[in-house]
Motif scaffolding. Structure first.
Motif, PDB file in Angstrom:
ATOM      1  N   GLN A  46       0.819  -1.206   0.000  1.00  0.00           N
ATOM      2  CA  GLN A  46       0.000   0.000   0.000  1.00  0.00           C
ATOM      3  C   GLN A  46       0.867   1.277   0.000  1.00  0.00           C
ATOM      4  O   GLN A  46       0.551   2.257  -0.668  1.00  0.00           O
ATOM      5  N   SER A  47       1.973   1.266   0.743  1.00  0.00           N
ATOM      6  CA  SER A  47       2.838   2.468   0.796  1.00  0.00           C
ATOM      7  C   SER A  47       3.582   2.707  -0.510  1.00  0.00           C
ATOM      8  O   SER A  47       3.862   3.848  -0.870  1.00  0.00           O
ATOM      9  N   ASP A  48       3.895   1.593  -1.248  1.00  0.00           N
ATOM     10  CA  ASP A  48       4.651   1.735  -2.500  1.00  0.00           C
ATOM     11  C   ASP A  48       3.783   1.622  -3.733  1.00  0.00           C
ATOM     12  O   ASP A  48       4.300   1.460  -4.844  1.00  0.00           O
ATOM     13  N   TYR A  49       2.482   1.640  -3.581  1.00  0.00           N
ATOM     14  CA  TYR A  49       1.601   1.375  -4.709  1.00  0.00           C
ATOM     15  C   TYR A  49       1.757   2.443  -5.803  1.00  0.00           C
ATOM     16  O   TYR A  49       1.844   2.123  -6.992  1.00  0.00           O
ATOM     17  N   TYR A  50       1.793   3.717  -5.425  1.00  0.00           N
ATOM     18  CA  TYR A  50       1.847   4.800  -6.427  1.00  0.00           C
ATOM     19  C   TYR A  50       3.257   5.043  -6.947  1.00  0.00           C
ATOM     20  O   TYR A  50       3.443   5.789  -7.904  1.00  0.00           O
ATOM     21  N   ASP A  63       3.753  -3.647 -13.536  1.00  0.00           N
ATOM     22  CA  ASP A  63       4.297  -4.993 -13.385  1.00  0.00           C
ATOM     23  C   ASP A  63       4.678  -5.277 -11.943  1.00  0.00           C
ATOM     24  O   ASP A  63       4.470  -6.372 -11.405  1.00  0.00           O
ATOM     25  N   GLN A  64       5.268  -4.276 -11.276  1.00  0.00           N
ATOM     26  CA  GLN A  64       5.643  -4.485  -9.881  1.00  0.00           C
ATOM     27  C   GLN A  64       4.416  -4.698  -8.993  1.00  0.00           C
ATOM     28  O   GLN A  64       4.396  -5.550  -8.091  1.00  0.00           O
ATOM     29  N   CYS A 109       0.936  -8.467  -5.925  1.00  0.00           N
ATOM     30  CA  CYS A 109      -0.383  -9.082  -5.707  1.00  0.00           C
ATOM     31  C   CYS A 109      -0.302 -10.613  -5.844  1.00  0.00           C
ATOM     32  O   CYS A 109      -0.866 -11.366  -5.034  1.00  0.00           O
ATOM     33  N   CYS A 110       0.412 -11.073  -6.871  1.00  0.00           N
ATOM     34  CA  CYS A 110       0.549 -12.528  -7.065  1.00  0.00           C
ATOM     35  C   CYS A 110       1.301 -13.167  -5.891  1.00  0.00           C
ATOM     36  O   CYS A 110       0.974 -14.281  -5.433  1.00  0.00           O
TER      37      CYS A 110
END
Length: 554
Positions: free
Chosen positions: A25-29, A34-35, A40-41
């Motif tokens: 959540q902190s690195d989502y944006y 691809d990351q 998620c996988c």
């Protein structure tokens, strides 16, 4: 069953899953698409492994209850999820293997995250160092470029200076050769020049004697009321045979004739103003008293400010301009006394020329304003107001030329034959400007009248450092005294010496002749004593009466 549940609790799988979710959540944006998909996988795989272990625990729990143990709970809560195509990973691996894999995966994830953070931090540090290195490199490039430019300029300047130096050396060599030729020529003519100087001195003495006789003869018809003085003068001229004595007698007669002219002019002015002859009561005449706001008032603001500035400028000329001009004259003449006389003569001629030109300017101004003047102010106030507003309307180059011509006519000063008084032109310009501005005041400033061999007056002058302090007579003046009417504002400077006389200094051929200024005039002249000059001067009564009479009409 209990052992499998304990291991699942010890590996803290759900806490690892929660940490991964928070980090995602902190690195989502910040991450790319691809990351984010990979994260998620990864979380789904971890969740699937945990679900597989839970399903195995579920089967073990159900087996402990028999054939139908937990059937109601499975139907009510698990079958709806399976009906919604819920997929769980198969139980191909054992529980221990799955839990160890989960623990290893969690540890690797932590190591990877730590490595990634260290890598990113190192990248940031490298970027900062690279930027600083680039800045330093750019600074070094700029300094190198500036150094190249300065080197090019210095090379060009050195080459040009070298060229100019060679040209100057060649020019100086040519000038030196021409100067040596001129010196050889002048040496051959030095004997003739000495004879010419002797002849010129003799001719100047004769001209002075003839001029004095002419002045006396021209003024004798006007002195009908002074027959006793005229007869005494003729007797003295017949008795005295020496040219120097005759010159002294004629000078005294000339002064007496001037005093007689002054008395005659005063009597004429009295008749024009209706004053009875011999009346000394000043209360019989009307005297104009200017108001406090009049430009003719002594307390006028413009008068006081300009007077203070001009006095300060007069002192600056004595302290600075005079010394600079003395340095200039020392290049052409090594006679210190003659150079001092030249400076003093420049000041005298500047004030005389400025006063004559200002008198003409004021008369023209009065004549022009008289045609159109009207109002409460008097004509003199209007004239002075116009002069105050247009103080710079004067011909400075013409006045400087007049001063230089006056210096050329002065017999008491001299310069080498190849030099003119134009070398003092900067000092003369400043002196003329100062004299004009002092004359343009409503209450003008002037320099005191000074003559050689006069009695030293300590109220007007101070002695120079090389003076003889016991000598009563002034040998020559160094700087004039600044006065306003009869009031002394700034003292001048004079050199006193015993044996001072009226003889003008001349450049003699030998030191013996140069020691006596009077002897330089004529070989047969004798030095006259100070008492002899004082005996020929006008009486104190005549000198005191004439300025008082003139002051009544100023």
């Amino acid at each position: 069953m209990a052992e499998s549940l304990r291991r699942l609790v010890n590996i803290e799988t759900f806490s690892v899953l929660q940490e991964k979710l928070e980090k995602w959540q902190s690195d989502y944006y910040v991450n790319t698409c691809d990351q984010n998909t990979a994260r998620c996988c990864e979380i789904i795989e971890l969740n699937a492994k945990v679900q597989g272990q839970l399903f195995k625990l579920l089967s073990l729990c159900a087996q402990e209850g028999g054939m139908y143990g937990g059937a109601n709970i499975i139907k009510s809560r698990l079958l709806p999820w399976l009906g919604q195509n819920f997929f769980t990973s198969g139980g191909a691996v054992t529980a221990d293997t799955s839990l160890s894999v989960l623990a290893e995966a969690a540890a690797k994830d932590r190591e990877l995250s730590d490595l990634q953070e260290m890598y990113e931090k190192s990248l940031d540090d490298l970027d900062i160092e690279l930027q600083s290195a680039r800045n330093e490199n750019q600074d070094l490039k700029d300094e190198l470029q500036e150094t190249k430019l300065e080197l090019d300029r210095s090379v060009r300047a050195s080459s040009s200076d070298k060229m100019f130096t060679e040209l100057e050396v060649n020019d100086l060599k040519r000038k030196l050769a021409s100067a040596e030729d001129e010196v050889r020529t002048l040496r051959t003519k030095s004997g003739l020049l000495a004879e010419y100087q002797t002849e010129v001195r003799r001719l100047r003495d004769d001209i002075a004697l003839l001029s004095a006789r002419r002045d006396v003869l021209l003024r004798t018809p006007e002195l009908s009321s002074y027959e006793p003085v005229r007869s005494k003068l003729e007797d003295k001229l017949r008795v005295s045979d020496k040219p120097q004595d005759k010159l002294t007698v004629l000078r005294a007669a000339r002064v007496s004739a001037q005093n007689a002219d002054y008395d005659r002019k005063i009597d004429t002015l009295r008749k024009e103003m209706g004053e009875p002859k011999g009346t000394d009561d000043l209360s019989l005449y009307y005297r104009y008293i200017p108001g406090p706001t009049s430009p003719l008032s002594i307390d006028d603001t413009l008068q006081r400010i300009r007077q203070q500035n001009l006095i300060a400028r007069f002192n600056d000329m004595f302290a600075q301009d005079r010394l600079s001009t003395m340095d200039t004259l020392r290049r052409y003449s090594d006679d210190h006394e003659n150079n001092q006389r030249i400076i003093f003569a420049c000041m005298q001629e500047a004030f005389n020329t400025a006063k004559v030109e200002f008198r003409s300017f004021k008369m023209k101004t009065r004549a022009n304003l008289a045609k159109t003047h009207y109002g409460p102010d008097t004509l003199e106030e209007a004239v002075q107001d116009y002069i105050n507003r247009n103080i710079d309307l004067y011909d400075l180059p013409g006045m400087v030329s007049d001063v230089i011509r006056g210096l050329n006519r002065n017999p008491k000063i001299f310069l080498p034959p190849d030099t003119s008084y134009a070398v003092c032109q900067p000092f003369i310009r400043e002196a003329v400007k100062l004299a004009w501005q002092m004359s343009a005041l409503a209450h003008p400033l002037d320099i005191a009248v000074a003559t050689d061999a006069e009695l030293f007056d300590d109220t007007k002058y101070r002695r120079s450092y090389d003076s003889e302090y016991t000598a009563p007579l002034v040998n020559h003046h160094i700087w004039p005294c600044l006065v306003q009417g009869v009031r002394v504002l700034v003292k001048g400077e004079a050199l006193t010496k015993r044996g001072a006389s009226l003889g003008s200094p001349r450049r003699a051929r030998s030191p013996a002749r140069a020691a006596s200024p009077v002897r330089a005039l004529s070989p047969i002249a004798r030095s006259l004593s100070p008492s002899r000059f004082r005996s020929r001067s006008p009486s104190p009564g005549q000198r005191a009466r004439s300025p008082a009479r003139r002051a009544r009409f100023t």
